[in-house]
Design a protein around this motif. Structure first.
Motif, PDB file in Angstrom:
ATOM      1  N   LEU A  27      39.302  45.907  28.860  1.00 53.96           N
ATOM      2  CA  LEU A  27      40.499  46.710  29.048  1.00 53.96           C
ATOM      3  C   LEU A  27      40.322  48.047  28.338  1.00 53.96           C
ATOM      4  O   LEU A  27      40.037  48.106  27.150  1.00 53.96           O
ATOM      5  CB  LEU A  27      41.705  45.959  28.471  1.00 53.96           C
ATOM      6  CG  LEU A  27      43.038  46.715  28.439  1.00 53.96           C
ATOM      7  CD1 LEU A  27      43.480  46.996  29.863  1.00 53.96           C
ATOM      8  CD2 LEU A  27      44.085  45.890  27.697  1.00 53.96           C
ATOM      9  N   GLN A  29      42.489  50.553  27.666  1.00 50.60           N
ATOM     10  CA  GLN A  29      43.789  51.164  27.438  1.00 50.60           C
ATOM     11  C   GLN A  29      43.936  51.405  25.940  1.00 50.60           C
ATOM     12  O   GLN A  29      44.034  50.471  25.154  1.00 50.60           O
ATOM     13  CB  GLN A  29      44.914  50.235  27.925  1.00 50.60           C
ATOM     14  CG  GLN A  29      44.924  50.031  29.431  1.00 50.60           C
ATOM     15  CD  GLN A  29      45.525  51.220  30.144  1.00 50.60           C
ATOM     16  OE1 GLN A  29      46.107  52.100  29.523  1.00 50.60           O
ATOM     17  NE2 GLN A  29      45.387  51.251  31.448  1.00 50.60           N
ATOM     18  N   THR A 497      36.798  50.872  38.959  1.00 54.21           N
ATOM     19  CA  THR A 497      37.851  50.109  39.623  1.00 54.21           C
ATOM     20  C   THR A 497      37.602  50.053  41.119  1.00 54.21           C
ATOM     21  O   THR A 497      36.773  50.789  41.658  1.00 54.21           O
ATOM     22  CB  THR A 497      39.231  50.741  39.383  1.00 54.21           C
ATOM     23  OG1 THR A 497      39.330  51.957  40.151  1.00 54.21           O
ATOM     24  CG2 THR A 497      39.440  51.050  37.903  1.00 54.21           C
ATOM     25  N   ARG A 573      48.128  46.690  40.088  1.00 57.65           N
ATOM     26  CA  ARG A 573      47.760  47.422  38.877  1.00 57.65           C
ATOM     27  C   ARG A 573      46.573  46.759  38.160  1.00 57.65           C
ATOM     28  O   ARG A 573      45.631  47.425  37.740  1.00 57.65           O
ATOM     29  CB  ARG A 573      48.952  47.515  37.922  1.00 57.65           C
ATOM     30  CG  ARG A 573      48.600  48.241  36.619  1.00 57.65           C
ATOM     31  CD  ARG A 573      49.756  48.243  35.638  1.00 57.65           C
ATOM     32  NE  ARG A 573      50.751  49.236  36.004  1.00 57.65           N
ATOM     33  CZ  ARG A 573      51.971  48.938  36.459  1.00 57.65           C
ATOM     34  NH1 ARG A 573      52.342  47.674  36.596  1.00 57.65           N
ATOM     35  NH2 ARG A 573      52.814  49.891  36.765  1.00 57.65           N
ATOM     36  N   ASN A 578      42.996  48.858  37.839  1.00 54.37           N
ATOM     37  CA  ASN A 578      42.304  48.642  36.574  1.00 54.37           C
ATOM     38  C   ASN A 578      41.342  47.473  36.735  1.00 54.37           C
ATOM     39  O   ASN A 578      41.332  46.790  37.750  1.00 54.37           O
ATOM     40  CB  ASN A 578      43.296  48.335  35.448  1.00 54.37           C
ATOM     41  CG  ASN A 578      44.170  49.522  35.102  1.00 54.37           C
ATOM     42  OD1 ASN A 578      43.760  50.443  34.408  1.00 54.37           O
ATOM     43  ND2 ASN A 578      45.413  49.509  35.594  1.00 54.37           N
ATOM     44  N   ASN A 579      40.545  47.249  35.718  1.00 59.51           N
ATOM     45  CA  ASN A 579      39.672  46.078  35.677  1.00 59.51           C
ATOM     46  C   ASN A 579      40.120  45.162  34.539  1.00 59.51           C
ATOM     47  O   ASN A 579      39.360  44.836  33.632  1.00 59.51           O
ATOM     48  CB  ASN A 579      38.212  46.494  35.459  1.00 59.51           C
ATOM     49  CG  ASN A 579      37.600  47.093  36.697  1.00 59.51           C
ATOM     50  OD1 ASN A 579      37.805  46.598  37.797  1.00 59.51           O
ATOM     51  ND2 ASN A 579      36.862  48.167  36.524  1.00 59.51           N
ATOM     52  N   TRP A 580      41.358  44.748  34.595  1.00 63.14           N
ATOM     53  CA  TRP A 580      41.908  43.934  33.518  1.00 63.14           C
ATOM     54  C   TRP A 580      41.375  42.510  33.567  1.00 63.14           C
ATOM     55  O   TRP A 580      41.109  41.964  34.637  1.00 63.14           O
ATOM     56  CB  TRP A 580      43.431  43.915  33.622  1.00 63.14           C
ATOM     57  CG  TRP A 580      44.059  45.211  33.204  1.00 63.14           C
ATOM     58  CD1 TRP A 580      43.448  46.269  32.600  1.00 63.14           C
ATOM     59  CD2 TRP A 580      45.432  45.575  33.370  1.00 63.14           C
ATOM     60  NE1 TRP A 580      44.346  47.276  32.373  1.00 63.14           N
ATOM     61  CE2 TRP A 580      45.577  46.885  32.834  1.00 63.14           C
ATOM     62  CE3 TRP A 580      46.541  44.951  33.913  1.00 63.14           C
ATOM     63  CZ2 TRP A 580      46.792  47.547  32.824  1.00 63.14           C
ATOM     64  CZ3 TRP A 580      47.758  45.609  33.904  1.00 63.14           C
ATOM     65  CH2 TRP A 580      47.877  46.900  33.363  1.00 63.14           C
TER      66      TRP A 580
END
Length: 667
Positions: A27, A29, A497, A573, A578-580
């Protein structure tokens, strides 16, 4: 897609995705607020989401084309001459371009993709002097050509035909109009005469090469093609670096003049069989149109028989026609074996599956099966998703292999076994994405490769009772550990992403992201989030609404939400924008109270199984709303029987990043 050298990696990686073996990049972020340190912040996951493309009169809130949706049209008349001595193609082209937009166009942009083979092309610089195929495998130092050589470019507008003012920049040409083209149906014609040197096998998607029996010419990106002008960007002029295409739809008449000894196979319907086939070949072709079993049009023995051609010496001109398509391609060879069979379509309609290949490709688990694979794939996808729209589907053995076009796929001369089946199914699966649903492959590869990888699972599972399947259901290796390759490829902060442009993925990451993560997202949507009934209804409507049109990712997102009946902002999302990571853990079990935590940023409906010491089991699915406000869930069971074990994701269907915390056993 160019997948020749990495299809085995493709199968292994895809299998691992289905089993939930992937570890998403970390993550990224920073400073997002409370909860990030422990891996989960509901304020990020469930924040309001504004999709990239807005709702307006062109694109509706339910994901369908809006009441004012428009699309320009490009119709083509092409007269090509193949010079096998000089290895050169010369063509006269007429493009009839219709501007259905509300805008007046002072210029037109045309794709001139043979220029990718020039020494000074952007692709050559971007790839370090070597052509790279899809998937990142390096083809080595490459020769070059001069690309397109234009003999003349003219504009016919009204009653006048004048020399065009044009500028060529890499793989694009801008034609500057003396009189701007009006909107709402304004029309003009572009007349182009050109020639170019045909690349050898190093050409990749277009080439000529020699088999043991003779030469094969695979002709793709062989004519200047209109760029798309749409409501999203105006002219979309991304250069041809290596990723695939974004094209307007229209009607095609094309004529190929080649040596008489050659069989020419191409997109669409052969208009003049009497001029280019023998009486016997025409009779066999008619027989094949009504046969579910494969019929030889030209047998292996006849390849060396001069009487299998209608005359000796000189040239013949083959005329093909195709409606409602974005492209056409063709292949020519004097050594083609040719067979065909009927394709049964919904509502009693028919098409024709055909294969052409050199004699050395003949074999009971090789090209003998090509037409059968083609027929089965198209029949199945037509029934499940959307009817195949064209009169023929042709599989061609040559050197531009592992690549798809409307009505034609190019595969390899030496293909055989399960590999050949998977390749055929995958390439013809591209008929639906992006040949029917015309997404922008250069910008949004997951809408092409991901969607297609998802649907071709079905063909592997069902052909011949699952002979080559199930494609995604291999058992864990001893000890339950995933292959190191999956972790090394996917647990990578550089993966990007799903929304990144196709050419921007670093080296080996293009396939894992756009193909496998894209496809796995669809599996999660169908099997874990919406369920098959809701998903299939919504996805079929999306395909029907956008057939022969240009959807954006936002159109797809809205379509699946509206008809699927779920607000999926949290999934778009987490998985696409994103690549969460997803990581749900069993923290503790105290009596009949189970504490479960969400340690990743991605949320998914999560199956949890309680295994009682009595041998009985209880399974529930925690909805995503479990994590709407916090990352910990305390579950008090009504059944007070002694618990032996609690397991998260007991069937290994979710992409859990850390399976070591998925279960808790009690003594």
């Amino acid at each position: 897609m160019q997948i020749r050298c990495d299809v085995r990696l493709f199968v292994l990686l895809l299998t691992a995705f289905w089993l939930g073996w992937n570890a998403e990049p970390a993550l990224a972020q920073a400073g997002a607020g409370a909860g990030v340190a422990s891996g989960y912040d509901p304020r990020l996951t469930f924040a309001p989401l504004t999709l990239p493309q807005p709702v307006n009169g062109y694109r509706s809130s339910n994901g369908s084309p809006g009441p004012n949706y428009w699309q320009n049209e490009a119709d083509y008349e092409l007269h090509a001459s193949l010079d096998t001595e000089a290895k050169q193609l010369s063509t006269t082209e007429i493009i009839t371009y219709t501007n259905n937009s509300p805008d007046v166009l002072p210029s037109l942009w045309v794709q001139v993709e043979q220029n990718i083979y020039r020494k000074d092309s952007r692709s050559r610089v971007a790839n370090g002097g070597a052509r790279r195929r899809r998937g990142g495998d390096e083809a080595g130092p490459t020769p070059s050509t001069e690309g397109y050589v234009f003999d003349s470019v003219e504009i016919e507008q009204g009653k006048q035909t004048v020399k065009a003012e044009y500028l060529v920049d890499d793989t694009r040409m801008q034609i500057r109009l003396a009189t701007p083209l009006s909107g709402h149906g304004g029309q003009l014609k572009i007349h182009i005469k050109y020639h170019y040197a045909i690349p050898g096998v190093w050409g990749g998607r277009t080439s000529w090469g020699a088999t043991k029996s003779g030469e094969i010419y695979d002709m793709a990106q062989w004519y200047p093609r209109m760029c798309v002008y749409d409501d999203l960007r105006g002219w979309d002029t991304l250069p041809y670096i290596g990723a695939e295409f974004y094209l307007e739809y229209g009607h095609f008449d094309y004529f190929v003049t080649a040596p008489t000894a050659m069989i020419v196979a191409g997109s669409g319907e052969l208009v003049n069989p009497k001029e280019v086939l023998t009486k016997t070949e025409m009779e066999r072709l008619e027989q094949a149109r009504n046969s579910d079993k494969t019929v030889f049009i030209r047998t292996p023995a006849e390849v060396s028989d001069p009487t299998s051609r209608p005359k000796q010496g000189g040239t013949l001109t083959w005329h093909f026609h195709m409606d409602h398509t974005r492209d056409v391609v063709w292949s020519a060879s004097p050594v083609f074996v040719w067979d065909a069979a009927k394709i049964n379509l919904p509502d009693g309609k028919k098409s024709l599956a055909m294969s052409v290949y050199p004699p050395e490709s003949v074999g009971p688990d090789a090209w003998d099966k090509s037409t059968e694979y083609t027929k089965d794939t198209i029949e199945r996808f037509s029934k499940h998703w959307y009817p195949y729209p064209w009169p023929t589907a042709v599989s061609i053995a040559g050197f531009s292999s592992g690549m798809e076009y409307p009505g034609v796929v190019f595969d390899g001369v030496e293909d055989k076994g399960p590999f050949f089946f998977w390749l055929t199914a995958h390439e013809f699966g591209h008929t639906w994405f992006p040949m029917i649903v015309g997404s922008n492959e250069r910008r949004h590869a997951f809408m092409d490769e991901g969607f297609n990888t998802f649907i071709d699972i079905e063909e592997s599972a069902e052909y011949a009772g699952g002979k080559y399947g199930p494609k995604r259901d291999l058992e864990y290796s001893a000890g339950g550990e995933p292959p190191d390759m999956i972790l090394k490829v996917l647990d990578n902060a550089e993966a990007g992403t799903l929304m990144m442009p196709a050419d921007s993925y670093p080296e080996q990451l293009g396939h894992p992201v756009s193909y496998f993560k894209g496809a796995y997202g669809m599996v999660l949507l169908r099997e874990q989030i919406l369920g098959p009934e809701r998903f299939d209804w919504a996805f079929r409507k999306y395909i029907k609404d956008w057939a022969f049109k240009h959807p954006s990712p936002s159109d797809f997102f809205r379509a699946m939400e509206s008809e699927g009946g779920e607000d999926l902002s949290w999934f778009w999302r987490g998985w696409y924008l994103n690549n969460w990571k997803y990581d749900v853990a069993v923290d503790k079990v105290e009596g009949s109270v189970v504490t479960i935590s969400n340690r990743g940023q991605l949320v998914l409906p999560t199956p949890v199984e309680v295994r009682f010491k009595s041998g009985e089991k209880l399974r529930v699915t925690l909805p995503v709303e479990t994590w709407l406000q916090k990352g910990t869930y305390t579950w008090t069971l009504e059944d007070k029987a002694p618990i032996g074990e609690v397991v998260v994701d007991p069937d290994h269907v979710l992409p859990d990043d850390d399976r070591s915390n998925n279960d808790k056993k009690l003594e």
